[in-house]
Design an enzyme around this catalytic site. Structure first.
Site, PDB file in Angstrom:
ATOM      1  N   HIS A  33       0.733  -1.131   0.138  1.00  0.00           N
ATOM      2  CA  HIS A  33      -0.018   0.149   0.113  1.00  0.00           C
ATOM      3  C   HIS A  33       1.059   1.302   0.017  1.00  0.00           C
ATOM      4  O   HIS A  33       2.107   1.294   0.221  1.00  0.00           O
ATOM      5  CB  HIS A  33      -1.016  -0.065   1.115  1.00  0.00           C
ATOM      6  CG  HIS A  33      -1.919  -0.793   1.048  1.00  0.00           C
ATOM      7  ND1 HIS A  33      -2.158  -2.119   1.534  1.00  0.00           N
ATOM      8  CD2 HIS A  33      -3.284  -0.583   0.587  1.00  0.00           C
ATOM      9  CE1 HIS A  33      -3.160  -3.002   1.097  1.00  0.00           C
ATOM     10  NE2 HIS A  33      -3.829  -1.963   0.666  1.00  0.00           N
ATOM     11  N   LYS A  47      -0.679   4.751   4.357  1.00  0.00           N
ATOM     12  CA  LYS A  47      -1.530   3.794   5.228  1.00  0.00           C
ATOM     13  C   LYS A  47      -1.052   3.870   6.524  1.00  0.00           C
ATOM     14  O   LYS A  47       0.135   3.603   6.678  1.00  0.00           O
ATOM     15  CB  LYS A  47      -1.860   2.674   4.336  1.00  0.00           C
ATOM     16  CG  LYS A  47      -2.591   1.465   5.132  1.00  0.00           C
ATOM     17  CD  LYS A  47      -2.768   0.497   3.969  1.00  0.00           C
ATOM     18  CE  LYS A  47      -3.900  -0.372   4.966  1.00  0.00           C
ATOM     19  NZ  LYS A  47      -4.919   0.132   5.048  1.00  0.00           N
TER      20      LYS A  47
END
EC number: 1.17.1.8
Length: 273
Positions: A161, A165
């Site tokens: 990600h 995040k």
């Protein structure tokens, strides 16, 4: 018309959800919520996210209960952080407002609190760590592969990600691990291995490896590897934009409004998987 409230309304996910809801023939956004005492409070929601005037003022979450009782939305959509999501769901339950929750990073205790509030107040909730249609098909395939291959293949899960995040591993990776464990009759708490370092020795039997990568603007990549002698099967899902998650939210709202017959559902219920 389905009346929708959205938390984190000025953020990336919140603004995309609002724009997509407003484009539907059967839905409208009637509330936008930001963090407590947000400097955005009082601003027109549409102007804030580039849609033009909507006549809906952004509110700070300290006023959530009062505004829910006044505006009476049918459903609130939450993509925020775990701690905030729990409090939001509790308030919605008290006010009789249904919820769609895509927030990740929720631990078992937080989920228990949510579930109790939902059931005690008899509201409806769709809760999923990933709302994307493709990811939930990915979950279904992962479960089928695990069941077919059994315990003879080593399982490793890798997720990637963007660098902003906050939680790791992702809720999607954890759910994939749960599905593998369920289909192999394993206790995930005993068998999960979150990364490796140093002289770890031979891989324990039935271990499920879970690994997180963070970098750049990666929207969300998930790979489940089933590794055997002489061969490997990889089940992969890659999200290229957040719109994949938003489209799932729209499906969840429509399902909740027309078909949901139990307090707590997930995207498998929404998609009929």
């Amino acid at each position: 018309m389905i009346r929708v409230a959205v938390t984190g309304c000025a953020g990336n996910m919140g603004s995309k959800i609002i724009k997509t809801v407003q484009a539907q023939d059967n839905m409208e956004v009637v509330m936008g919520i930001e963090m407590p005492n947000s400097p955005l409070a009082g601003n027109d929601l549409g102007q804030q996210i580039g849609l033009g005037p909507m006549g809906v003022e952004i509110i700070g979450s300290q006023d959530l209960k009062t505004e829910l009782e006044k505006v009476k939305p049918d459903v609130l959509v939450d993509f925020t952080i775990a701690k905030a999501a729990v409090e939001t769901v509790k308030i919605c339950a008290e006010c009789g407002v249904n919820v769609v929750v895509g927030t990740t990073g929720l631990n078992d205790e937080q989920l228990d609190v949510m579930h109790k509030a939902i059931k005690d107040n008899d509201i409806k909730a769709v809760i999923s760590p990933n709302m994307a249609t493709g990811v939930n098909v990915f979950f279904e395939i992962v479960g089928q592969v695990a069941k077919i291959l059994g315990n003879e293949y080593d399982v490793e899960i890798v997720e990637a990600h963007h660098h902003n995040k906050q939680d790791a591993p992702s809720g999607t990776a954890k759910r994939a691990a749960e599905i593998v464990a369920e289909n192999l009759n394993l206790d995930l708490k005993e068998k999960a291995c979150y990364g490796r370092e140093g002289m770890v020795g031979k891989r324990p039997e039935n271990e499920i490896g879970i690994h997180a990568v963070r970098g750049g603007d990666i929207v969300g990549d998930h790979t489940v590897m089933f590794c055997g002698d002489g061969e490997r099967i990889e089940v992969i899902h890659r999200a290229s934009t957040r719109q994949a998650f938003v489209n799932g939210v729209i499906r969840a709202i429509n399902y909740q409004s027309s078909k949901q017959d139990k307090n707590i559902a997930d995207m498998f219920d929404v998609l009929g998987l």
